[in-house]
Design a protein around this motif. Sequence first.
Motif, short mmCIF file in Angstrom:
data_model
loop_
_atom_site.label_atom_id
_atom_site.label_comp_id
_atom_site.label_asym_id
_atom_site.label_seq_id
_atom_site.Cartn_x
_atom_site.Cartn_y
_atom_site.Cartn_z
N VAL A 100 -17.38 19.28 -54.70
CA VAL A 100 -17.85 18.12 -53.94
C VAL A 100 -17.25 16.84 -54.53
O VAL A 100 -17.21 16.66 -55.75
CB VAL A 100 -19.39 18.02 -53.96
N LEU A 101 -16.80 15.97 -53.65
CA LEU A 101 -16.33 14.66 -54.07
C LEU A 101 -16.71 13.66 -52.99
O LEU A 101 -17.11 14.04 -51.88
CB LEU A 101 -14.81 14.67 -54.27
N SER A 102 -16.64 12.40 -53.31
CA SER A 102 -16.85 11.37 -52.29
C SER A 102 -15.71 10.38 -52.37
O SER A 102 -15.10 10.18 -53.42
CB SER A 102 -18.21 10.68 -52.46
N ALA A 103 -15.41 9.77 -51.23
CA ALA A 103 -14.29 8.84 -51.14
C ALA A 103 -14.69 7.65 -50.28
O ALA A 103 -15.42 7.79 -49.29
CB ALA A 103 -13.07 9.53 -50.55
N GLU A 104 -14.22 6.48 -50.66
CA GLU A 104 -14.45 5.26 -49.89
C GLU A 104 -13.14 4.86 -49.23
O GLU A 104 -12.12 4.66 -49.91
CB GLU A 104 -14.97 4.15 -50.80
N LEU A 105 -13.16 4.76 -47.93
CA LEU A 105 -11.98 4.36 -47.19
C LEU A 105 -11.84 2.84 -47.19
O LEU A 105 -12.84 2.11 -47.25
CB LEU A 105 -12.06 4.87 -45.75
N ALA A 106 -10.61 2.38 -47.12
CA ALA A 106 -10.34 0.94 -47.07
C ALA A 106 -10.50 0.46 -45.64
O ALA A 106 -9.55 0.00 -44.99
CB ALA A 106 -8.94 0.65 -47.61
N THR A 107 -11.72 0.59 -45.13
CA THR A 107 -12.01 0.24 -43.74
C THR A 107 -13.51 0.04 -43.62
O THR A 107 -14.23 0.05 -44.62
CB THR A 107 -11.52 1.37 -42.80
N GLY A 108 -14.00 -0.10 -42.41
CA GLY A 108 -15.43 -0.24 -42.17
C GLY A 108 -15.99 0.97 -41.47
O GLY A 108 -15.37 2.04 -41.44
N LEU A 109 -17.16 0.80 -40.85
CA LEU A 109 -17.83 1.90 -40.19
C LEU A 109 -16.99 2.47 -39.04
O LEU A 109 -16.87 3.69 -38.89
CB LEU A 109 -19.20 1.45 -39.67
N ASP A 110 -16.38 1.59 -38.24
CA ASP A 110 -15.56 2.06 -37.12
C ASP A 110 -14.37 2.87 -37.61
O ASP A 110 -14.01 3.89 -37.02
CB ASP A 110 -15.09 0.88 -36.28
N GLY A 111 -13.76 2.42 -38.69
CA GLY A 111 -12.62 3.14 -39.24
C GLY A 111 -13.03 4.50 -39.78
O GLY A 111 -12.30 5.49 -39.60
#
Length: 401
Positions: free
Chosen positions: A317-328
């Motif tokens: 398991v890992l988590s990642a934060e995208l360089a975007t918002g909710l729509d992205g």
Amino acid sequence: MNDAGGKFETLAVTHGERGQRPAEGVEDVAVPVHLSSTYAVPDIDPDASLETLDPDAGEFLYSRLSNPTRNALEHRLAALCGGEHAFAFASGTAAIVTAISAAVEPGDHVVAFDDLYGGTKSMLSRFFEDRLGVAVTLVDARDTEEVAAAMRPETALIWMESPTNPLLRLCDIEAVAAVADEHGALLGVDNTFVGPYFQRPLELGADVVVHSTTKYLNGHSDSIGGALATNDEAFAEEVTFLQRVGMGNMLAPFDAYLTLRGLKTLPLRMEKHASNARAVAEFLSDHSAVSAVHYPGLDSHPQHGLAARQMSGYGGVLSAELATGLDGAARFVAELDHFPLAVSLGGVESLIEHPATMTHSPLSQSERDFLGITDSLLRISVGVEHESDLLSDLATGLDAL
């Protein structure tokens, strides 16, 4: 209960099943599903007691109290967790509430990780605090000193998760165990995110370990269950009473069978989960559309050194934060073929989940902000598919951004 001998891989395949004979002269290789709700006894015994019922001696009365299939599973769970006693429940939540109930009484105090699974936090606040009068203090357990500073004379239990959901934060289990011992408290650890193959909290000093067997232990997304293991005799006696009589919460025979079957491949699956997860974590870390990756197996994880010390592998398991918002984030998820959008984890298939709108949606925005759960955060449970297919799929999703 645990008279295990052999290496983990051997115990996972055979322990607990041998000797479970359905009939004289019949020796099943796989323990059968014992669906009977009740069992005939040879005679009236004035000394019989529900609490001293010994399934290992063939003493079965009623399947809420004990069942041959569940008994086999509990033996295997004890062996794999390094405990003398294990108990199987209808869910991971049932295992947790039983463990905490066995450790505290009204007027006691609990110190807990502030990054606990949301259901556990709600249980502590709405059930134990509001209804049973058990005080709870949440701390950032990444710093053992914060745990120590929160201790009180009436502290009966420290409750930890390591790694946590969904940001994969760790506590130093051995150091927290020393704090618990110093204050005469019990330490419980939810070990669901990596399981006993990669981390064994009882051997690090914990008094009780729990798992959602729904996840890695079963491993096939077709059974819900929970487990608790301990070496503490007095605690085990209290859990026995709660499971058999006080709460009556146990794992059904068919789910026990499914979990026994799943455990046979646990070592093989965990190796593949971990290797795939590391490949995914490294791929995402190098991509410009990803702002952060949380995985203890990466050198960039702030607690990587601790993970390497107390874990033999880093899980799937890992988590990642995208360089975007909710729509992205929504666009990214919509492009994926091999990562269905779903809660849960630990199955052979890969899954992706959006904590802000799914598992952590009951929390307020300020609570999510405090925990670091942003609208662009995604939790990924990496399965056992081919690595190249998973990376190609993620690349397609990232291209959509």
